[in-house]
Design a protein around this motif. Structure first.
Motif, PDB file in Angstrom:
ATOM      1  N   THR A  45       0.831  -1.203   0.000  1.00  0.00           N
ATOM      2  CA  THR A  45       0.000   0.000   0.000  1.00  0.00           C
ATOM      3  C   THR A  45       0.865   1.252   0.000  1.00  0.00           C
ATOM      4  OG1 THR A  45      -1.795  -1.126   1.166  1.00  0.00           O
ATOM      5  CG2 THR A  45      -1.757   1.278   1.275  1.00  0.00           C
ATOM      6  N   LEU A  46       1.922   1.249   0.799  1.00  0.00           N
ATOM      7  CA  LEU A  46       2.808   2.407   0.852  1.00  0.00           C
ATOM      8  C   LEU A  46       3.469   2.639  -0.503  1.00  0.00           C
ATOM      9  CD1 LEU A  46       3.950   4.588   2.707  1.00  0.00           C
ATOM     10  CD2 LEU A  46       5.824   3.041   3.260  1.00  0.00           C
ATOM     11  N   PHE A  47       3.913   1.558  -1.146  1.00  0.00           N
ATOM     12  CA  PHE A  47       4.519   1.683  -2.482  1.00  0.00           C
ATOM     13  C   PHE A  47       3.523   2.288  -3.469  1.00  0.00           C
ATOM     14  CE2 PHE A  47       8.448  -0.566  -4.226  1.00  0.00           C
ATOM     15  CZ  PHE A  47       9.238  -0.094  -3.192  1.00  0.00           C
ATOM     16  N   SER A  48       2.278   1.840  -3.395  1.00  0.00           N
ATOM     17  CA  SER A  48       1.259   2.353  -4.316  1.00  0.00           C
ATOM     18  C   SER A  48       1.001   3.842  -4.091  1.00  0.00           C
ATOM     19  CB  SER A  48      -0.049   1.571  -4.154  1.00  0.00           C
ATOM     20  OG  SER A  48       0.113   0.231  -4.584  1.00  0.00           O
ATOM     21  N   LEU A  49       1.066   4.278  -2.857  1.00  0.00           N
ATOM     22  CA  LEU A  49       0.897   5.707  -2.570  1.00  0.00           C
ATOM     23  C   LEU A  49       2.057   6.511  -3.136  1.00  0.00           C
ATOM     24  CD1 LEU A  49      -0.334   5.668   1.155  1.00  0.00           C
ATOM     25  CD2 LEU A  49      -1.702   5.709  -0.927  1.00  0.00           C
TER      26      LEU A  49
END
Length: 253
Positions: A45-49
């Motif tokens: 999720t952090l990577f996608s943000l």
């Protein structure tokens, strides 16, 4: 110290469910920084943000001092951010060279349409050739990407991230699905091709992490609980308890 990527108070909620709970993280320019943590910690999720594929519920993302929190992938690519994925993202029916030309052309600015640039860009040809050599796939330049081995497809995936000329790279589990020999070759390739660039990678292979990263951050239950050198992370009792295991520091020292 120059900060290439800065996350401040990043939160992400899906409905009432919090996934990221105030993530603060600095990635220094030119360093290789690994993000590790158990499944469900929020790494993907952090990577996608960061990549602009999702929007943060709160907080700020800065790239080289500029707020990019609300920008999407194309705008981020123009600012020098590139991403590879956990699963290969190549165009299976196109040749290796054509895959790289697509990545180069997508990053080039100019008024000409994509078709005009495709058929007339010497710059794209030259950069694609350089990347082909760098990732060791010049011998397979005219082969369809679908015919490559899994390890070769992952090398091409790295090449796609490099072809756009980005200086800040996000690599999502670059050695996933590889045996030990393939993983070692992949790490050597990453080390060689990303020299001088800023690298943030998610990786579950701890040998890969501690052999490649300059610094490591540990994400647990949506929070960064530690950041430090590989040696410091190995020795951190809280990290061993939460993720690495109580015997990891002693066994790996």
């Amino acid at each position: 110290m120059t900060i290439a990527l800065r996350l401040s108070g990043i939160e992400k909620r899906f409905g009432a469910t919090p996934v990221l709970r105030g993530v603060d993280l600095d990635v220094r320019a030119g360093e290789r920084h690994a993000l590790i943590g158990p499944n469900g910690a929020g790494k993907s999720t952090l990577f996608s943000l960061i990549a602009g594929e999702q929007r943060a519920s709160a907080g700020c993302i800065e790239l080289h001092g500029r707020d990019v929190t609300r920008l999407g992938p194309p705008a981020l690519a123009r600012r020098g951010l590139a991403r590879s994925f956990q699963t290969t993202s190549v165009f299976a029916r196109l040749s290796v060279r054509e895959n790289l030309r697509c990545a180069v052309l997508a990053s080039l600015r100019g008024g000409a349409g994509f078709a005009a640039r495709w058929f007339g860009s010497a710059q794209a040809d030259a950069r694609a050739a350089d990347v082909l050599d760098a990732i060791g796939l010049a011998h397979a330049a005219e082969r369809a990407a679908a015919t490559l081995s899994y390890a070769e497809q992952r090398a091409l995936d790295l090449g796609l991230a490099l072809a756009g000329g980005g200086q800040t790279l996000l690599l999502d589990e670059p050695t996933a699905g590889m045996n030990r020999a393939e993983a070692a070759r992949a790490l050597a390739l990453i080390r060689a091709t990303t020299a001088g660039k800023t690298l943030l990678l998610v990786e579950h292979d701890m040998d890969a992490v501690f052999g490649l990263a300059d610094r490591v951050s540990v994400l647990v239950q949506g929070r960064v609980i530690a950041t430090g050198t590989p040696q410091a992370i190995r020795a951190d009792a809280a990290v061993r308890e939460a993720y690495l295991g109580a015997d990891f520091g002693a066994a790996s020292s």
